[in-house]
Write an enzyme that holds these catalytic residues in place. Structure first.
Site, PDB file in Angstrom:
ATOM      1  N   SER A 131     -12.250   5.459   4.276  1.00 53.71           N
ATOM      2  CA  SER A 131     -11.297   5.817   3.406  1.00 53.71           C
ATOM      3  C   SER A 131     -11.892   6.674   2.349  1.00 53.71           C
ATOM      4  O   SER A 131     -12.967   6.428   1.806  1.00 53.71           O
ATOM      5  CB  SER A 131     -10.463   4.660   2.967  1.00 53.71           C
ATOM      6  OG  SER A 131      -9.568   5.601   1.945  1.00 53.71           O
ATOM      7  N   TYR A 160     -13.277   4.404  10.900  1.00 45.79           N
ATOM      8  CA  TYR A 160     -12.367   5.104   9.852  1.00 45.79           C
ATOM      9  C   TYR A 160     -13.173   4.693   8.551  1.00 45.79           C
ATOM     10  O   TYR A 160     -13.416   3.577   8.486  1.00 45.79           O
ATOM     11  CB  TYR A 160     -10.936   4.251   9.721  1.00 45.79           C
ATOM     12  CG  TYR A 160     -10.250   4.669   8.708  1.00 45.79           C
ATOM     13  CD1 TYR A 160      -9.042   5.575   8.916  1.00 45.79           C
ATOM     14  CD2 TYR A 160     -10.162   4.083   7.603  1.00 45.79           C
ATOM     15  CE1 TYR A 160      -8.271   5.989   7.776  1.00 45.79           C
ATOM     16  CE2 TYR A 160      -9.442   4.454   6.475  1.00 45.79           C
ATOM     17  CZ  TYR A 160      -8.359   4.977   6.467  1.00 45.79           C
ATOM     18  OH  TYR A 160      -7.585   5.442   5.418  1.00 45.79           O
ATOM     19  N   THR A 206      -5.080   9.283  -0.006  1.00 46.73           N
ATOM     20  CA  THR A 206      -6.446   9.216   0.646  1.00 46.73           C
ATOM     21  C   THR A 206      -6.603  10.023   2.045  1.00 46.73           C
ATOM     22  O   THR A 206      -5.735  10.431   2.442  1.00 46.73           O
ATOM     23  CB  THR A 206      -6.660   7.652   1.197  1.00 46.73           C
ATOM     24  OG1 THR A 206      -5.661   7.220   2.080  1.00 46.73           O
ATOM     25  CG2 THR A 206      -6.754   6.585  -0.154  1.00 46.73           C
ATOM     26  N   HIS A 257       0.792  -1.115  -0.079  1.00 47.52           N
ATOM     27  CA  HIS A 257       0.039  -0.169  -0.063  1.00 47.52           C
ATOM     28  C   HIS A 257       0.839   1.332   0.024  1.00 47.52           C
ATOM     29  O   HIS A 257       0.255   2.337  -0.328  1.00 47.52           O
ATOM     30  CB  HIS A 257      -1.139   0.140   1.372  1.00 47.52           C
ATOM     31  CG  HIS A 257      -2.290   0.768   1.001  1.00 47.52           C
ATOM     32  ND1 HIS A 257      -2.290   1.697   0.182  1.00 47.52           N
ATOM     33  CD2 HIS A 257      -3.375   0.545   1.652  1.00 47.52           C
ATOM     34  CE1 HIS A 257      -3.504   2.337   0.409  1.00 47.52           C
ATOM     35  NE2 HIS A 257      -4.249   1.536   0.954  1.00 47.52           N
TER      36      HIS A 257
END
Length: 582
Positions: free
Chosen positions: A488, A486, A499, A372
């Site tokens: 994104s 959370y 992001t 990522h």
């Protein structure tokens, strides 16, 4: 003390990396070398993308307090308000001023880009489970094409076609079309290609189209995250022409591009993959791949031991490979098995540091598992969709195709690594840690058949908002409280956007969840539906907080000037959301 991330000067390279150049087509390019031939160059809009605006400090604090309200009692919230007021009038003002000044000094990038790379590359936790996601492909609609060898060949060829199309500047630019009847047309494309790159974004804007940042795309291929003490590095070598294949924890490489940069014939790739699938070599006693699942500092130390043990050339081949193809020797049983296998597997047949692993199981089930730090879902999803479309609609081989009569023994190189006792001990420890950690992960799934996003849209509800509300209800039902959550959101509509975080827990989701979970009998169906509508409306507003500048005072969108719900908004910031499950 002033936080470091606000003070450092963000480097021009390698934090962002070079833009993808437009290359001349090679003389031998044939009809199967490219996915498409866009008349608008791939990076045509990149220079003129708008920069991500920094929200005003008072607006950020207001949104922060809104996110805290459902989590705190009255006394705690009043204390938090006092802290925020003190911050806003004190050090917060100075920090904000420094951030704005630094942003003005780094106009080549976004104010979140440098810190975002730092955040990922400085993290010392294992990338497995903590960072690396996966996306699973649907089966090939033609069942006979799901044979492992056939699908692996077709997907590999399609992936290399994507690479060549991208590097030649022939890949369609990534554009968010809100009026495709005007902007996604040959007429518009023929006109916009003559508009200078420094102005092209404005031309798209005039027809309600929003080009997205594509600066991450070059990291898709020939790239690896290298473990280093304290902070990792991203490595890319776009001169390398070989594919890395893992099977039973063994490493193989062979060229998928020839010396002229053309794709090796599909029948030859098929022959090499068939050779690898028929190799009877047992799994290694000490599978090297476990090391990529380790704590990053431990892995960095062990990598140095690998290099000093004479494995420099082998590691270079792994790091520079176009991508990693993982061939698993078993079929997928169900969706839960698929999720476990594509998210982490058994640790032996993945190189978790590669920009992406293309995983193909014995029954043809396939997925992309990606590291990522180098980029986000926008680039990976584009690659994913293009590979699926190309490999299923214009497959390079058929199930009846015969592999080329080539000498795979010479063409395919099996990589062998020299392991000292210290390395063997390190691999054993990494394996034990990996196995123990994976045992703590439980995955289950429920397939809901009585509705979906189209039904929700008919009810004028945002499907995303309802999904987030479901998470809130589930947590409240299980643990009896509301917590910070959370979600994104992409800022790819801006230059070097990454992001950002949406906080879905709100006073509206708390009120609605408590009504459904604790006292459903006290409310009519109409009242419950109204509460859901309030949640949907509020949730549709929240992503906009990430991209507003001075206009935030009027609560209007930077793009369209109005608040609108995600399903009908003319604002990419509220509609282009990606969910990572973190």
């Amino acid at each position: 003390m002033v936080p470091r991330l606000l003070l450092r000067a963000w480097p021009r390279c390698p934090a962002v990396g070079p833009e993808v150049p437009s290359r001349r087509l090679s003389a031998g390019s044939g009809p199967g070398q490219y996915l498409q031939r866009s008349i608008v160059p791939t990076m045509h809009y990149q220079d003129s993308l708008p920069r991500l605006p920094i929200p005003k400090l008072e607006d950020t604090i207001r949104r922060y307090l809104n996110a805290q309200k459902p989590l705190l009692d009255d006394g705690q919230f009043r204390k938090t308000e006092q802290f925020c007021k003190s911050f806003e009038n004190g050090i917060g003002k100075e920090l904000h001023k420094q951030l704005v000044a630094q942003d003005k000094q780094n106009k080549h990038t976004s104010y979140i880009s440098g810190p975002w790379f730092d955040m990922y590359l400085s993290a010392r936790d294992s990338v497995v489970l903590n960072f690396n996601p996966f996306i699973a492909f649907n089966p090939d609609p033609k069942s006979e094409y799901n044979d492992q060898l056939t699908r692996a060949t077709n997907m590999t060829v399609s992936a290399i076609r994507f690479l060549k199309t991208l590097r030649a500047g022939l890949l369609e630019p990534e554009v968010f079309h809100l009026n495709p009847a005007k902007s996604d047309t040959d007429t518009f494309k023929r006109l916009i290609r003559f508009v200078p790159s420094s102005l092209s974004w404005y031309g798209a804007y005039l027809v309600n189209a929003y080009p997205l940042d594509m600066s991450q795309y070059f990291r898709l291929f020939n790239s690896t995250r290298l473990p280093k003490p304290s902070q990792d590095e991203l490595f890319t070598d776009d001169k390398a022409r070989h594919l890395l294949v893992l099977r039973k924890g063994n490493f193989y490489i062979f060229d998928v591009l020839d010396q002229d940069g053309n794709i090796v014939s599909p029948s030859e790739i098929q022959a090499h993959l068939k050779y690898i699938l028929s190799d009877g070599s047992p799994a290694p006693e000490f599978p090297l791949a476990y090391l990529t699942s380790e704590n990053r500092d431990i892995w960095a130390e062990l990598r140095q031991k690998l290099l000093s043990s004479g494995n420099e050339e082998g590691l270079r081949k792994v790091d520079s490979a176009v991508f990693c193809l993982c061939l698993d020797d078993f079929p997928i049983k169900d969706l839960i098995h698929l999720s476990h296998n594509m998210l982490h597997g058994d640790g032996t047949n993945r190189w978790f540091d590669k920009s992406f692993n293309l995983i193909i199981a014995k029954d043809g089930s396939a997925a992309v598992h990606f590291e990522h730090s180098w980029g986000d879902g926008v680039a990976v999803l584009r690659f994913f969709n293009e590979v699926f479309k190309d490999s299923t609609q214009t497959p390079a081989i058929t199930p009846q195709s015969q592999p080329a009569t080539t000498d795979s023994i010479d063409a395919v190189q099996k990589l062998n690594f020299k392991l000292s006792d210290a390395l063997k001990t390190g691999i054993t420890a990494a394996k034990e840690k990996f196995v123990a950690t994976m045992k703590t992960l439980t995955i289950d799934c429920v397939q809901f058949q009585r509705g979906g996003k189209e039904f929700l849209k008919q009810q004028k509800l945002s499907p995303d908002a309802v999904a987030q509300l479901a998470f809130q209800m589930a947590f409240l039902r299980q643990y009896g409280q509301t917590v910070a959550t959370y979600e994104s959101c992409s800022t790819a509509a801006f230059k070097h956007g990454r992001t950002e975080t949406i906080r879905p827990a709100s006073i509206y989701t708390k009120r609605c969840s408590e009504a459904f979970v604790r006292e459903p009998s006290k409310h009519s169906a109409g009242e419950l539906q109204q509460m859901m509508a309030e949640c949907s409306k509020y949730h549709g507003h929240m992503p906009l907080g990430l991209v507003l500048s001075a206009r935030a005072l009027t609560d209007t969108c930077l793009f369209c000037g109005t608040w609108q719900q995600p399903k009908e908004s003319s604002c990419p910031s509220s509609t282009w959301t990606l969910h990572t499950g973190r």
